[in-house]
Motif scaffolding. Structure first.
Motif: not given
Length: 487
Positions: A198-223
């Motif tokens: 789980v930690i390795a996956y979280g780190a992978s998202v942080w390092l290689w898929q930052p767009l999910y945290l920066i752009e996608a997650l706010p859109l999904l949260r609000d809609g």
């Protein structure tokens, strides 16, 4: 076992892979082609939902075969490995194994029905050895270290697929620790292995898929994530009610036999998936599926040792759940129309909020999806929420989501130049409402209608440019018949 596997193969061939799986295969294919996730192609779930299908799609492309066959085959392979690991950990006697394993195989491979190869099915498969391990630890039976670590890795993958699934792995683990009156299970090798995954996956998202945290997650949260079904509707669904009855029967029968440990472990995992169902708040079949799968296995555990009508009633209830899972609505007439009107491998988009309109249709016609999103889901969810919003800032944010979704649709039309655009009735009204959308579709003409959907075909050479009205003229005979003539 052979009959179960043959039946499962036949059922899967008949039903095919559903909307979500088809869409995720398209996303994976686009990523393999160089697209950037959450920018060039957008998925509402975290990256693991896409990564889960990436190896199968890559293998299918390398072999030159359809990805559907490889994805479906991966379910059978992982299910076989999971059952082997679980049996090695549980070490059941021959009679129990002979009775239970075909039931487990039927649950893993037949019960999912139209939700075959969904993430939830994979999650149950990956979690099964972990549940066997929790039971073994609670009963203080020795387990080989490599089996324990493998079970932990499987649990970590299940949690990575969807973070709410942590409850399905965590509740049985906590029960094991409570039963042993010790904290040792929480820091055992399998627990550390699961945590590392789980930690390795979280780190992978942080390092290689930052767009999910920066752009996608706010859109999904609000809609998207804010649209939820009432809790009562989630619990009162016939599928869930049947599952609760099976779970109650499992516990009553186990208590009568004086051996509740295995049933408790399975039902706690099912309860964990129930928590995930409430957290997600959608009530889709695939969200309900893992609860039912584990409840049936839990009920089979004591009933297969009993005589009388118990096993027959369990079979009837499980059959009812499996039947409900096969009741899906597709668009066969629309698919046939797309094949008739479009070119051999049409570029496609959909002017509708429903993801199931364009998928699996796109893959069924060997088409290419040229949109960034799978549908106008962002417009649909924000439009539903904006009527309920009272805070001006909230309304402004939802309106921004709607406007951005519309601008993205127009940009996709202009860039991707789809051969065909499918629109439902609300989609046609949406096109007519916004001049910029109608202008982007000025080169499109009416090519047919099927199952309530309107098919628009691009006819650039014959249409005036800059039109502000939605496409309404009929396509020329040459354009309308180009698909069948080309084949």
């Amino acid at each position: 076992m052979a009959l179960v596997v043959l039946f499962a193969i036949g059922q899967q061939v008949r039903l095919g892979l559903n909307t979500d799986v088809s869409w995720l295969m398209i996303v994976a294919d686009r990523l393999l082609g160089g697209a950037t996730l959450y920018r060039d192609i957008f998925e509402v779930n975290p990256p693991a939902s896409v990564w889960l299908y990436l190896p199968q799609v890559a293998l299918a492309n390398a072999l030159g075969i359809r990805a559907e066959a490889v994805v479906a085959g991966s379910v059978f392979v992982t299910a076989g490995l999971s059952m082997g690991l679980a049996a090695g950990i549980a070490k059941p006697d021959r009679r129990d194994a002979a009775r239970l394993m075909p039931v487990v195989a039927a649950v893993l491979l037949v019960m999912p029905g139209a939700a075959f190869a969904q993430r939830e099915q994979f999650a149950v498969i990956f979690l099964l050895p972990w549940l066997a391990l929790c039971l073994a630890r609670a009963e203080r039976r020795p387990v080989r270290a490599w089996l324990a670590v493998a079970a932990g890795v499987g649990a970590g993958v299940a949690v990575a697929i969807k973070p709410p699934f942590a409850a399905a792995a965590g509740l049985p683990l906590l029960w094991t620790a409570w039963t042993m009156r010790a904290w040792r299970p929480l820091v055992a090798p399998e627990s550390l292995a699961a945590a590392l995954v789980v930690i390795a996956y979280g780190a992978s998202v942080w390092l290689w898929q930052p767009l999910y945290l920066i752009e996608a997650l706010p859109l999904l949260r609000d809609g998207y994530l804010a649209v939820r079904s009432p809790i009562l509707a989630l619990v009162a669904d016939p599928y869930v009610v049947t599952t609760l009855v099976i779970a109650a029967a499992a516990m009553m029968r186990a208590r009568k036999q004086g051996d509740t440990s295995a049933v408790i472990v399975l039902l706690l995992a099912a309860a964990g998936f129930g928590i995930a169902l409430l957290v997600q708040g959608k009530g889709f079949l695939n969200h309900q599926l893992p609860i039912a799968m584990l409840a049936v296995i839990a009920c089979a555990w004591p009933l297969l040792r009993a005589r009388g009508t118990g096993p027959i009633l369990l079979l009837a209830a499980a059959g009812w759940l499996a039947f409900l899972a096969t009741q899906v609505t597709g668009y066969p007439a629309l698919t046939a129309l797309v094949r008739q009107v479009g070119p051999g491998e049409p570029r496609l988009m959909v002017a509708a909020t429903n993801l199931s309109i364009g998928h699996p249709l796109t893959r069924q016609v060997s088409g290419r999806w040229v949109g960034t999103r799978g549908s106008l889901w962002a417009t649909g969810t924000a439009s539903e929420l904006i009527d309920q919003a009272t805070d001006p800032a909230r309304k402004a944010r939802l309106q921004q989501i709607i406007d951005e979704d519309r601008a993205l649709f127009v940009a996709d039309i202009q860039r991707g130049k789809p051969d065909l655009v499918i629109a439902d009735a609300p989609g046609l009204r949406w096109i007519a409402r916004y001049p910029e959308v109608a202008a982007a579709l000025a080169d499109y003409c009416f090519a047919g209608r099927a199952e309530g959907m309107t098919l628009l075909s691009r006819e650039a050479a014959r249409s005036p440019r800059g039109a502000s009205a939605p496409p309404g003229r009929a396509c020329s005979a040459r354009t309308a018949g180009s698909g069948s003539a080309g084949r």
